[in-house]
Scaffold this active site. Sequence first.
Site, PDB file in Angstrom:
ATOM      1  N   GLY A  37     -13.121  -1.546  -8.944  1.00  0.00           N
ATOM      2  CA  GLY A  37     -12.533  -1.518 -10.215  1.00  0.00           C
ATOM      3  C   GLY A  37     -11.348  -3.052  -9.547  1.00  0.00           C
ATOM      4  O   GLY A  37     -11.425  -3.802 -10.200  1.00  0.00           O
ATOM      5  N   ASP A  38     -10.976  -3.039  -8.417  1.00  0.00           N
ATOM      6  CA  ASP A  38     -10.213  -3.606  -7.261  1.00  0.00           C
ATOM      7  C   ASP A  38     -11.542  -5.520  -7.227  1.00  0.00           C
ATOM      8  O   ASP A  38     -10.677  -5.940  -7.536  1.00  0.00           O
ATOM      9  CB  ASP A  38      -9.830  -3.349  -6.337  1.00  0.00           C
ATOM     10  CG  ASP A  38      -8.853  -2.333  -6.579  1.00  0.00           C
ATOM     11  OD1 ASP A  38      -8.587  -2.154  -6.787  1.00  0.00           O
ATOM     12  OD2 ASP A  38      -9.033  -1.172  -5.532  1.00  0.00           O
ATOM     13  N   CYS A  39     -12.661  -4.715  -6.961  1.00  0.00           N
ATOM     14  CA  CYS A  39     -13.340  -5.813  -7.118  1.00  0.00           C
ATOM     15  C   CYS A  39     -13.169  -6.432  -8.348  1.00  0.00           C
ATOM     16  O   CYS A  39     -13.630  -8.156  -8.524  1.00  0.00           O
ATOM     17  CB  CYS A  39     -14.975  -5.279  -6.538  1.00  0.00           C
ATOM     18  SG  CYS A  39     -15.968  -6.444  -6.300  1.00  0.00           S
TER      19      CYS A  39
END
Length: 471
Positions: free
Chosen positions: A254-256
């Site tokens: 999700g951060d990516c």
Amino acid sequence: MTATAPLVVVGDVLLDRDIEGGADRLAPDAPVPVVDVTADRSRPGGAGLAAALAARAGREVVLVTALGRDGASRRVREALRGRVRLVELPLAGTLPVKTRVLAGGRPLVRIDRGGGRAGQPTEECAQLLAAAHTVLVADYGRGTADALRPLLEQAARRGPLVWDPHPRGGPPVPGARLVTPNAAEARALCPEEGNSGSLGAYARRGALLAGRWEAASVAVTLGERGALLTRPHADAPLLVPAPFRAYGDTCGAGDCFAAHTAAALADGALPEEAVWHAVTEAAAFVAGGGASGLSLWRRPSPAPALPDRADALTLVREVRARGGTVVATGGCFDLLHAGHVGLLESARRIGDCLVVCLNSDASVTRLKGPGRPLTPLADRTRVLQALGSVDAVISFEEDTPAEVLDLLRPDIWVKGGDYAVDDLPEAARVRTWGGQAVVLPYLDGRSTTGLARRAARASTPRTPESETAAP
């Protein structure tokens, strides 16, 4: 991005720790696995991971976050030094540390400790956000986004702002260009839609959230299904599927996704283009082992959209090791048509895997003449890989697949058409390792040359002379 307009990441940093090992026995005092530790690694998590991923391609990134004087805060500063510029808020308490214990690459338990909260913003924070071009908010519910909310509201009115929400955090500021909840977050935020996992339900959730948050768009990330881009009060969402099925550790995906979405918007992409780019990068991130298996500081490799020669050879070795039959066929496959599809389906049914040996562009030109191929090698490869009957594609530069056949050594070599087996130029070579060449029937009237000629005739303008000409 220019040097005067870095990507600004705002949010809560965590310290992620992975304790890895093997577990092949239970403890004598309780029915729990005993993990023999082989590695103990830590890295920035939360907004720290998002900032690090955004900076991997050489982009200038500034991270606004809360850090303290505890050991975890010091380790985060050390890990990010020289890669990401830090603008700090004071931290009341200690930095959160999330520890995963993994056995054989699979998480057994997660241990959380620390619960510091962000303090009041500094003048440096205010000046930075006042000049920010593009902002990514990685909200992990630890107070950083709340402390900076008035400044973020102003930033959203000036330029692109991406908000990656958290169940424990506040709502995105009005005017966000894109909000990126995952599937579980979208379900939790829209209980009126129930627990349905259908695309229609997620489309309604995304549109509802976009209207509620006054966001220009909401991208609901759906794991291996990709992402669904929705807009307020709109009934036609855009589904952006993953380019390939990625297997691996999804921690940090999700951060990516959020980091690459913000980076693309910073470079002038439309939301549709940004989401497509982010889905591709997130799939490559998971395939590369996720946060635990990827060096944050290495420049990213292109997404593995197409397998290479090593992949085909690995497949052949695996099939042969379990006693399976390797089938191969070859050709130009310039315009894939029903004859090709029938041949490939029949060839696959003969054995346990099918490898297609594909002529390179230069090889096709030598064989077929100027103007061919009509479709470049990368596109021909991708179309073949999309067929369920094809397990691998391997290209070759020569006029014949002789060299590739020596590498693959298939049990069965298949050609389509009206050849006699003894007329196949590859038949004698295949027999040298005990293989067999076979001919499969082709559908009549199907050929790339025929298709090209019919397309050329159809594109020629009709004239009175052509109307009266003899057929």
